[in-house]
Design a protein around this motif. Structure first.
Motif, PDB file in Angstrom:
ATOM      1  N   LEU A   1       3.780  -6.865  21.026  1.00 48.47           N
ATOM      2  CA  LEU A   1       3.653  -7.474  19.733  1.00 48.47           C
ATOM      3  C   LEU A   1       4.397  -9.136  19.818  1.00 48.47           C
ATOM      4  CD1 LEU A   1       4.174  -4.161  19.182  1.00 48.47           C
ATOM      5  CD2 LEU A   1       4.972  -5.045  16.983  1.00 48.47           C
ATOM      6  N   SER A   2       4.203  -9.832  18.885  1.00 54.98           N
ATOM      7  CA  SER A   2       4.985 -11.178  18.828  1.00 54.98           C
ATOM      8  C   SER A   2       6.511 -10.896  18.513  1.00 54.98           C
ATOM      9  CB  SER A   2       4.189 -11.841  17.446  1.00 54.98           C
ATOM     10  OG  SER A   2       2.997 -11.815  17.444  1.00 54.98           O
ATOM     11  N   GLY A   3       7.192 -11.608  19.308  1.00 58.49           N
ATOM     12  CA  GLY A   3       8.702 -11.575  19.154  1.00 58.49           C
ATOM     13  C   GLY A   3       8.974 -11.799  17.466  1.00 58.49           C
ATOM     14  N   VAL A   4       8.597 -13.022  17.241  1.00 55.96           N
ATOM     15  CA  VAL A   4       8.485 -13.536  15.958  1.00 55.96           C
ATOM     16  C   VAL A   4       7.009 -13.661  15.190  1.00 55.96           C
ATOM     17  CG1 VAL A   4       9.132 -15.181  14.131  1.00 55.96           C
ATOM     18  CG2 VAL A   4      10.720 -14.670  16.107  1.00 55.96           C
ATOM     19  N   GLN A   5       6.924 -12.741  14.299  1.00 58.20           N
ATOM     20  CA  GLN A   5       5.381 -12.835  13.658  1.00 58.20           C
ATOM     21  C   GLN A   5       4.875 -14.254  13.123  1.00 58.20           C
ATOM     22  OE1 GLN A   5       2.807 -12.772  11.043  1.00 58.20           O
ATOM     23  NE2 GLN A   5       1.703 -11.681  12.616  1.00 58.20           N
ATOM     24  N   TYR A   6       3.944 -14.961  13.673  1.00 57.30           N
ATOM     25  CA  TYR A   6       3.666 -16.187  13.112  1.00 57.30           C
ATOM     26  C   TYR A   6       3.450 -16.561  11.516  1.00 57.30           C
ATOM     27  CZ  TYR A   6      -1.466 -16.212  12.137  1.00 57.30           C
ATOM     28  OH  TYR A   6      -2.670 -15.940  11.647  1.00 57.30           O
ATOM     29  N   TYR A   7       2.924 -15.470  10.972  1.00 55.40           N
ATOM     30  CA  TYR A   7       2.595 -15.825   9.390  1.00 55.40           C
ATOM     31  C   TYR A   7       3.717 -15.611   8.811  1.00 55.40           C
ATOM     32  CZ  TYR A   7      -0.467 -15.300   5.461  1.00 55.40           C
ATOM     33  OH  TYR A   7      -1.086 -15.349   4.261  1.00 55.40           O
ATOM     34  N   THR A   8       4.327 -14.368   8.755  1.00 56.69           N
ATOM     35  CA  THR A   8       5.485 -14.034   7.858  1.00 56.69           C
ATOM     36  C   THR A   8       6.749 -14.429   8.549  1.00 56.69           C
ATOM     37  OG1 THR A   8       5.796 -11.763   9.214  1.00 56.69           O
ATOM     38  CG2 THR A   8       4.276 -11.651   7.534  1.00 56.69           C
ATOM     39  N   GLY A   9       6.676 -14.600   9.724  1.00 52.68           N
ATOM     40  CA  GLY A   9       8.221 -15.191   9.883  1.00 52.68           C
ATOM     41  C   GLY A   9       9.018 -13.847  10.359  1.00 52.68           C
ATOM     42  N   GLN A  10       8.788 -12.658  10.490  1.00 50.87           N
ATOM     43  CA  GLN A  10       9.426 -11.592  10.625  1.00 50.87           C
ATOM     44  C   GLN A  10       9.855 -11.606  12.224  1.00 50.87           C
ATOM     45  OE1 GLN A  10       7.561  -7.878  10.041  1.00 50.87           O
ATOM     46  NE2 GLN A  10       9.332  -6.625  10.470  1.00 50.87           N
ATOM     47  N   TRP A  11      11.196 -11.311  12.467  1.00 53.38           N
ATOM     48  CA  TRP A  11      11.577 -11.017  13.846  1.00 53.38           C
ATOM     49  C   TRP A  11      11.580  -9.648  14.094  1.00 53.38           C
ATOM     50  CZ3 TRP A  11      17.322 -12.242  15.641  1.00 53.38           C
ATOM     51  CH2 TRP A  11      17.541 -12.104  17.101  1.00 53.38           C
ATOM     52  N   PHE A  12      10.665  -9.079  15.016  1.00 50.18           N
ATOM     53  CA  PHE A  12      10.577  -7.819  15.199  1.00 50.18           C
ATOM     54  C   PHE A  12      11.944  -7.372  15.895  1.00 50.18           C
ATOM     55  CE2 PHE A  12       6.035  -8.611  15.144  1.00 50.18           C
ATOM     56  CZ  PHE A  12       5.564  -7.905  13.725  1.00 50.18           C
ATOM     57  N   PRO A  13      12.401  -5.991  15.828  1.00 47.98           N
ATOM     58  CA  PRO A  13      13.433  -5.512  16.435  1.00 47.98           C
ATOM     59  C   PRO A  13      12.873  -5.216  17.918  1.00 47.98           C
ATOM     60  CG  PRO A  13      12.281  -3.727  15.158  1.00 47.98           C
ATOM     61  CD  PRO A  13      11.738  -5.114  14.853  1.00 47.98           C
ATOM     62  N   MET A  14      13.093  -6.028  18.737  1.00 45.15           N
ATOM     63  CA  MET A  14      12.500  -6.205  20.135  1.00 45.15           C
ATOM     64  C   MET A  14      13.226  -5.295  20.901  1.00 45.15           C
ATOM     65  SD  MET A  14      11.915 -10.151  20.680  1.00 45.15           S
ATOM     66  CE  MET A  14      11.184 -10.042  22.300  1.00 45.15           C
ATOM     67  N   GLN A  15      14.537  -5.013  20.847  1.00 45.45           N
ATOM     68  CA  GLN A  15      15.164  -3.985  21.766  1.00 45.45           C
ATOM     69  C   GLN A  15      14.913  -2.672  21.601  1.00 45.45           C
ATOM     70  OE1 GLN A  15      19.625  -4.234  21.778  1.00 45.45           O
ATOM     71  NE2 GLN A  15      19.729  -3.093  23.566  1.00 45.45           N
ATOM     72  N   SER A  16      14.886  -1.947  20.190  1.00 46.18           N
ATOM     73  CA  SER A  16      14.337  -0.967  19.985  1.00 46.18           C
ATOM     74  C   SER A  16      13.021  -0.544  20.239  1.00 46.18           C
ATOM     75  CB  SER A  16      14.789  -0.564  18.506  1.00 46.18           C
ATOM     76  OG  SER A  16      13.901  -1.226  17.558  1.00 46.18           O
ATOM     77  N   ILE A  17      11.984  -1.535  20.127  1.00 45.31           N
ATOM     78  CA  ILE A  17      10.640  -1.363  20.147  1.00 45.31           C
ATOM     79  C   ILE A  17      10.458  -0.934  21.616  1.00 45.31           C
ATOM     80  CG2 ILE A  17       8.198  -2.272  20.193  1.00 45.31           C
ATOM     81  CD1 ILE A  17       9.149  -3.564  17.332  1.00 45.31           C
ATOM     82  N   THR A  18      11.081  -2.118  22.521  1.00 51.33           N
ATOM     83  CA  THR A  18      10.874  -2.006  23.935  1.00 51.33           C
ATOM     84  C   THR A  18      11.638  -0.372  24.502  1.00 51.33           C
ATOM     85  OG1 THR A  18      11.330  -4.118  24.161  1.00 51.33           O
ATOM     86  CG2 THR A  18      11.593  -2.938  26.176  1.00 51.33           C
TER      87      THR A  18
ATOM     88  N   PRO B   1      11.328 -11.670   5.669  1.00 54.55           N
ATOM     89  CA  PRO B   1      12.349 -10.807   5.319  1.00 54.55           C
ATOM     90  C   PRO B   1      13.707 -11.483   4.722  1.00 54.55           C
ATOM     91  CG  PRO B   1      11.238 -10.129   7.396  1.00 54.55           C
ATOM     92  CD  PRO B   1      10.752 -11.282   6.861  1.00 54.55           C
ATOM     93  N   ARG B   2      14.604 -10.836   3.978  1.00 53.95           N
ATOM     94  CA  ARG B   2      15.720 -11.632   3.588  1.00 53.95           C
ATOM     95  C   ARG B   2      16.938 -11.462   4.633  1.00 53.95           C
ATOM     96  NH1 ARG B   2      17.561 -11.210  -2.558  1.00 53.95           N
ATOM     97  NH2 ARG B   2      18.913 -12.778  -1.703  1.00 53.95           N
ATOM     98  N   ASP B   3      16.947 -10.321   5.214  1.00 50.75           N
ATOM     99  CA  ASP B   3      18.027 -10.142   6.406  1.00 50.75           C
ATOM    100  C   ASP B   3      17.680 -11.176   7.300  1.00 50.75           C
ATOM    101  OD1 ASP B   3      19.621  -8.933   8.214  1.00 50.75           O
ATOM    102  OD2 ASP B   3      19.862  -7.120   7.261  1.00 50.75           O
ATOM    103  N   THR B   4      18.888 -11.963   7.805  1.00 44.49           N
ATOM    104  CA  THR B   4      18.938 -12.832   8.742  1.00 44.49           C
ATOM    105  C   THR B   4      18.702 -12.069  10.331  1.00 44.49           C
ATOM    106  OG1 THR B   4      21.316 -12.603   9.243  1.00 44.49           O
ATOM    107  CG2 THR B   4      20.409 -14.361   7.711  1.00 44.49           C
ATOM    108  N   LYS B   5      18.978 -10.797  10.264  1.00 44.74           N
ATOM    109  CA  LYS B   5      18.630 -10.272  11.562  1.00 44.74           C
ATOM    110  C   LYS B   5      17.205  -9.952  11.932  1.00 44.74           C
ATOM    111  CE  LYS B   5      19.177  -5.280  10.366  1.00 44.74           C
ATOM    112  NZ  LYS B   5      17.988  -5.150  10.362  1.00 44.74           N
ATOM    113  N   ASP B   6      16.217 -10.029  10.568  1.00 48.30           N
ATOM    114  CA  ASP B   6      14.987  -9.550  10.788  1.00 48.30           C
ATOM    115  C   ASP B   6      14.151 -11.108  10.805  1.00 48.30           C
ATOM    116  OD1 ASP B   6      15.445  -7.036  10.882  1.00 48.30           O
ATOM    117  OD2 ASP B   6      15.495  -7.017   8.698  1.00 48.30           O
ATOM    118  N   ARG B   7      14.559 -12.233  10.623  1.00 49.28           N
ATOM    119  CA  ARG B   7      13.848 -13.356  10.804  1.00 49.28           C
ATOM    120  C   ARG B   7      14.560 -14.678  11.801  1.00 49.28           C
ATOM    121  NH1 ARG B   7      15.872 -14.926   4.721  1.00 49.28           N
ATOM    122  NH2 ARG B   7      17.740 -16.205   5.290  1.00 49.28           N
ATOM    123  N   GLY B   8      13.844 -15.578  11.943  1.00 51.62           N
ATOM    124  CA  GLY B   8      14.356 -16.807  12.716  1.00 51.62           C
ATOM    125  C   GLY B   8      14.375 -17.943  11.597  1.00 51.62           C
TER     126      GLY B   8
END
Length: 447
Positions: free
Chosen positions: A187-204, A370-377
């Motif tokens: 996946l993208s670490g941060v999605q280019y269109y929405t700006g969502q930062w995926f939960p990389m650690q849990s996905i991995t 996303p509004r939560d700062t942990k979910d976006r850059g």
């Protein structure tokens, strides 16, 4: 928001003026524009320009000798190695796990060629729906290269109906349910269109539990959000450097390979720059790869591209690297978000479906990031309403005419990204001010 001073590194960058970006509706044409587009192309650091000009001078005065005898001790044969320590720290890796080389999609193919080994049972590539098109093309062509149908091979994760971002629990559920058939999760670490930062650690982690290879496209994550690729046990990652790392248009890219693969995984498509530098110029006929990610190098890299990147990386170091920059980024993006929420044209995301039934309603915008700062850059993606009516294009043109530089994603999104190294609060305020003005004028024209 408590007033904070301008970033101490704002003066380390060349800031285009209003006149230079064509902001014809402003009187203060010689002042810096409101540049919120570093998620697409970062601004030039003064150190980058200095290093590029030095390399041009060395080329002019020493020619080929610059490869081994450089007046600033930056011999060209090893210049990429100067960038590695910075990149390793930014992505959370050991130095030998990263390489500064090539371009993002080429590196993605190199990694897929090495890690994607489909079998009759485990053959799928899991990615997010509407990933950046180059990634989609790469995944489809990788499937086709193995004689597989991309439609059946590439498994895409889509948000729930009426939503724009993926939920963590939905991603993990798909990996758990389809894990035995998934060869690579990427996946993208941060999605280019929405700006969502995926939960990389849990996905991995979930991908590893299911026996999948896990890779990441970090184009919009590197230099934007903190990363710990080695500790998260990521298998591979690729990225470009011209966005948040400010290396310049079309700048050199990077890749990461976890050190656990050093003994068992060798480059499938070798090139002489991946050969052991101790014997590289002896021109042996047998390939002896550099240990780690460096072994995937193929041709000698562009010195000017590396110099430009190195100048920006040195500026990152001057700023204290990712910890303080991330803190500043959260403050700036949250401030811009707060100002946008105050606009009379802002529509809460949860109200869009009821206020704009059948694609009708007053001009407005919502934020799909996303509004939560942990979910976006740094990026906020603004969706303009009603969808498909051309509101975005008129607002975008008005913003540019007032010196607010973001970027558009057809048909209805404008992305705005306050950049921790050179954006200040005044930029956020100008963006909100001229967005409201653009809507005011749009409404006046429509009435």
């Amino acid at each position: 928001m408590t007033s904070t001073p301008e970033l101490p590194l704002r003066n380390e960058f060349f800031l285009p003026t209003n006149s230079e970006v064509g902001a014809h509706r402003l009187l203060n044409v010689d002042k810096p524009c409101t540049y919120l587009c570093g998620n697409s192309l970062g601004l030039m650091s003064k150190r980058s320009r200095e290093l590029v000009e030095e390399e041009l001078s060395v080329w002019a005065t020493r020619g080929v000798i610059g490869h081994f005898n450089h007046p600033q001790k930056r011999d060209w044969v090893g210049l990429a190695d100067h960038a590695r320590p910075y990149l390793a720290e930014i992505v959370g890796a050991n130095e030998k796990e990263v390489a500064c080389m090539s371009t993002l999609t080429t590196n993605l193919h190199l990694m897929m060629n090495s890690f994607y080994k489909p079998t009759s049972e485990r053959y799928k590539i899991l990615c997010e729906a509407k990933a950046f098109p180059s990634d989609q093309y790469a995944f489809a062509s990788q499937a086709q290269a193995h004689g597989l149908d991309p439609v059946k091979t590439v498994l895409e994760l889509s948000p729930r109906p009426g939503e724009y971002c993926l939920r963590e629990e939905d991603i993990l559920k798909v990996i758990e349910q389809d894990g035995p058939s998934i060869a690579v999760v990427i996946l993208s670490g941060v999605q280019y269109y929405t700006g969502q930062w995926f939960p990389m650690q849990s996905i991995t982690q979930k991908a590893k539990e299911q026996g999948c290879i896990c890779g990441w496209d970090l184009a919009h994550a590197v230099g934007n959000v903190p990363l710990s690729l080695h500790d998260w046990d990521v298998d591979f990652a690729v990225w470009c450097t011209y966005k948040y790392l400010n290396s310049g248009p079309g700048g050199i890219a990077g890749l990461y390979v976890h050190e656990k693969w050093n003994d068992s995984l060798k480059p499938k498509y070798s090139g002489w720059w991946g050969h052991d530098p101790l014997t590289r110029f002896a021109m042996p006929s047998q390939f002896s790869p550099v240990e780690g990610a460096g072994g995937f190098q193929q041709s000698n890299p562009s010195i000017l591209a590396i110099a430009s990147l190195l100048g920006s990386l040195q500026t990152f170091r001057k700023a204290g690297m990712m910890a303080p920059l991330r803190k500043q980024s959260i403050l700036l993006t949250s401030y811009l978000e707060k100002l946008l929420f105050q606009s009379k044209y802002f529509v809460p995301l949860e109200e869009v479906s009821t206020k704009y039934k059948e694609g009708k309603g007053p001009p407005g915008f919502t934020i799909i990031t996303p509004r939560d700062t942990k979910d976006r850059g740094a990026q906020l993606s603004l969706l303009f309403l009603p969808s498909g009516t051309g509101v975005m294009q008129q607002i975008f043109e008005s913003l540019q005419s007032h010196g607010v530089i973001g970027d558009e994603r057809q048909p209805d999104v404008i992305r705005l990204a306050p950049i921790h190294l050179y954006t200040n609060e005044a930029d956020c305020e100008a963006a909100a001010q001229y967005l409201n003005k653009a809507f005011d004028e749009f409404e006046a024209q429509a009435s």
